[in-house]
Motif scaffolding. Structure first.
Motif, PDB file in Angstrom:
ATOM      1  N   GLY A 182       0.717  -1.282   0.003  1.00  0.00           N
ATOM      2  CA  GLY A 182      -0.009   0.130  -0.131  1.00  0.00           C
ATOM      3  C   GLY A 182       0.889   1.228  -0.060  1.00  0.00           C
ATOM      4  O   GLY A 182       0.319   2.437  -0.420  1.00  0.00           O
ATOM      5  N   VAL A 183       2.282   1.214   0.390  1.00  0.00           N
ATOM      6  CA  VAL A 183       3.010   2.331   0.433  1.00  0.00           C
ATOM      7  C   VAL A 183       3.900   2.294  -0.932  1.00  0.00           C
ATOM      8  O   VAL A 183       3.769   3.222  -1.630  1.00  0.00           O
ATOM      9  CB  VAL A 183       3.801   2.335   1.726  1.00  0.00           C
ATOM     10  N   GLU A 184       4.717   1.398  -0.998  1.00  0.00           N
ATOM     11  CA  GLU A 184       5.804   1.305  -1.784  1.00  0.00           C
ATOM     12  C   GLU A 184       5.141   0.710  -3.069  1.00  0.00           C
ATOM     13  O   GLU A 184       6.081   0.803  -4.409  1.00  0.00           O
ATOM     14  CB  GLU A 184       7.095   0.472  -1.433  1.00  0.00           C
ATOM     15  N   GLY A 185       4.053  -0.153  -3.298  1.00  0.00           N
ATOM     16  CA  GLY A 185       3.563  -0.687  -4.187  1.00  0.00           C
ATOM     17  C   GLY A 185       3.969  -2.065  -4.222  1.00  0.00           C
ATOM     18  O   GLY A 185       5.026  -2.837  -3.646  1.00  0.00           O
ATOM     19  N   ALA A 186       3.160  -2.912  -5.093  1.00  0.00           N
ATOM     20  CA  ALA A 186       3.241  -4.526  -5.223  1.00  0.00           C
ATOM     21  C   ALA A 186       4.419  -4.998  -5.732  1.00  0.00           C
ATOM     22  O   ALA A 186       5.160  -5.829  -5.261  1.00  0.00           O
ATOM     23  CB  ALA A 186       2.053  -4.884  -5.902  1.00  0.00           C
ATOM     24  N   SER A 187       4.821  -4.169  -6.778  1.00  0.00           N
ATOM     25  CA  SER A 187       6.182  -4.717  -7.543  1.00  0.00           C
ATOM     26  C   SER A 187       7.574  -4.497  -6.446  1.00  0.00           C
ATOM     27  O   SER A 187       8.235  -5.219  -6.321  1.00  0.00           O
ATOM     28  CB  SER A 187       6.645  -3.621  -8.702  1.00  0.00           C
ATOM     29  N   ALA A 188       7.249  -3.517  -5.749  1.00  0.00           N
ATOM     30  CA  ALA A 188       8.541  -3.275  -4.531  1.00  0.00           C
ATOM     31  C   ALA A 188       8.363  -4.464  -3.512  1.00  0.00           C
ATOM     32  O   ALA A 188       9.382  -4.937  -3.263  1.00  0.00           O
ATOM     33  CB  ALA A 188       8.348  -2.165  -3.964  1.00  0.00           C
ATOM     34  N   LEU A 189       7.217  -4.932  -3.030  1.00  0.00           N
ATOM     35  CA  LEU A 189       6.922  -6.014  -2.222  1.00  0.00           C
ATOM     36  C   LEU A 189       7.588  -7.208  -2.894  1.00  0.00           C
ATOM     37  O   LEU A 189       8.007  -7.934  -2.245  1.00  0.00           O
ATOM     38  CB  LEU A 189       5.764  -5.758  -2.007  1.00  0.00           C
ATOM     39  N   ALA A 190       7.153  -7.310  -3.994  1.00  0.00           N
ATOM     40  CA  ALA A 190       7.434  -8.802  -4.918  1.00  0.00           C
ATOM     41  C   ALA A 190       9.094  -8.688  -4.750  1.00  0.00           C
ATOM     42  O   ALA A 190       9.539  -9.778  -4.496  1.00  0.00           O
ATOM     43  CB  ALA A 190       7.047  -8.628  -6.074  1.00  0.00           C
ATOM     44  N   ARG A 191       9.754  -7.631  -4.921  1.00  0.00           N
ATOM     45  CA  ARG A 191      11.004  -7.541  -5.096  1.00  0.00           C
ATOM     46  C   ARG A 191      11.896  -8.055  -3.730  1.00  0.00           C
ATOM     47  O   ARG A 191      12.737  -8.658  -3.619  1.00  0.00           O
ATOM     48  CB  ARG A 191      11.761  -6.194  -5.848  1.00  0.00           C
ATOM     49  N   ALA A 192      11.041  -7.098  -2.755  1.00  0.00           N
ATOM     50  CA  ALA A 192      11.555  -7.679  -1.401  1.00  0.00           C
ATOM     51  C   ALA A 192      11.590  -9.093  -0.850  1.00  0.00           C
ATOM     52  O   ALA A 192      12.356  -9.601  -0.335  1.00  0.00           O
ATOM     53  CB  ALA A 192      10.949  -6.669  -0.409  1.00  0.00           C
TER      54      ALA A 192
END
Length: 209
Positions: A182-192
């Motif tokens: 909800g903050v950095e975006g789904a793509s950033a979460l997937a990369r993490a």
């Protein structure tokens, strides 16, 4: 640079996940730094200096902006080589004359020195196939920094008025990164998530070597 392959999963972060096609991890990380838009040349030069001749096999970027008496920006880059975890921090540091300035700090930690990695995964609809990932916190410890949480000591008697001094717990606190869809975006979460999986795999291999 060695290619990095990631694999999508049904219950991964909501939204797109990294492609299954082999990718140049260093180029992908550089693109993330460029997109963050925070002194990218400084960030990448610092990362290159810390990595030396080693190839980057995985990485992630987190940008933060805080508002107190002034706007303060901070960027963290985590990257992996075959032997080390490299952390780059860049912060605003205005000069004495009021002009813009920045501080770039790097730390390279041998994978064999990493003592623990804690992953906290937040999901929605957990009853449906384990849920969909909505946030992740990655805490990595190698014994460089410790935090002491101190509070008044008690004896267990609720009516006791005696001073029993203080008690505290010392816990590792080297680096903690939280990423939320909800903050950095789904793509950033997937990369993490992909980075955490790669780091877990490589630290386990280094510990058994």
């Amino acid at each position: 640079m060695a290619p990095m392959t990631t694999h999508s999963r049904q219950n991964s972060a909501a939204g797109p996940v990294p492609s299954e096609e082999p990718q140049d991890a260093a180029a992908e990380l550089a693109q993330q730094v460029e997109l963050a838009g925070y002194y990218p040349d400084l960030v990448l030069d610092t990362l290159r200096l810390a990595a030396g001749e080693e190839e980057i096999v995985s990485g992630m970027v987190q940008a933060e902006t805080t508002f107190a008496e002034a706007v303060h920006r901070h960027l963290t880059v985590l990257s992996l080589t075959s032997t080390r975890l490299i952390i780059v921090h860049v912060d605003d540091a205005p000069r004495d004359d009021g002009g813009p300035g920045a501080l770039a700090t790097s730390e390279a930690v041998p994978l064999s020195r990493i003592r623990s990695m804690a992953l906290t995964r937040g999901v929605s609809d957990p009853a449906r196939g384990g849920g969909t990932l909505t946030e992740m916190t990655i805490a990595i410890s190698w014994g460089s920094v410790r935090r002491i949480d101190i509070e008044p000591a008690t004896c267990g008697d609720p009516d006791c008025q005696a001073d029993h001094g203080m008690t505290g717990v010392s816990v590792p606190d080297d680096i903690v990164i939280r990423v939320a869809a909800g903050v950095e975006g789904a793509s950033a979460l997937a990369r993490a998530e992909a980075f955490a999986g790669r780091l877990s795999q490589m630290t386990a291999r280094a510990a058994s070597a």
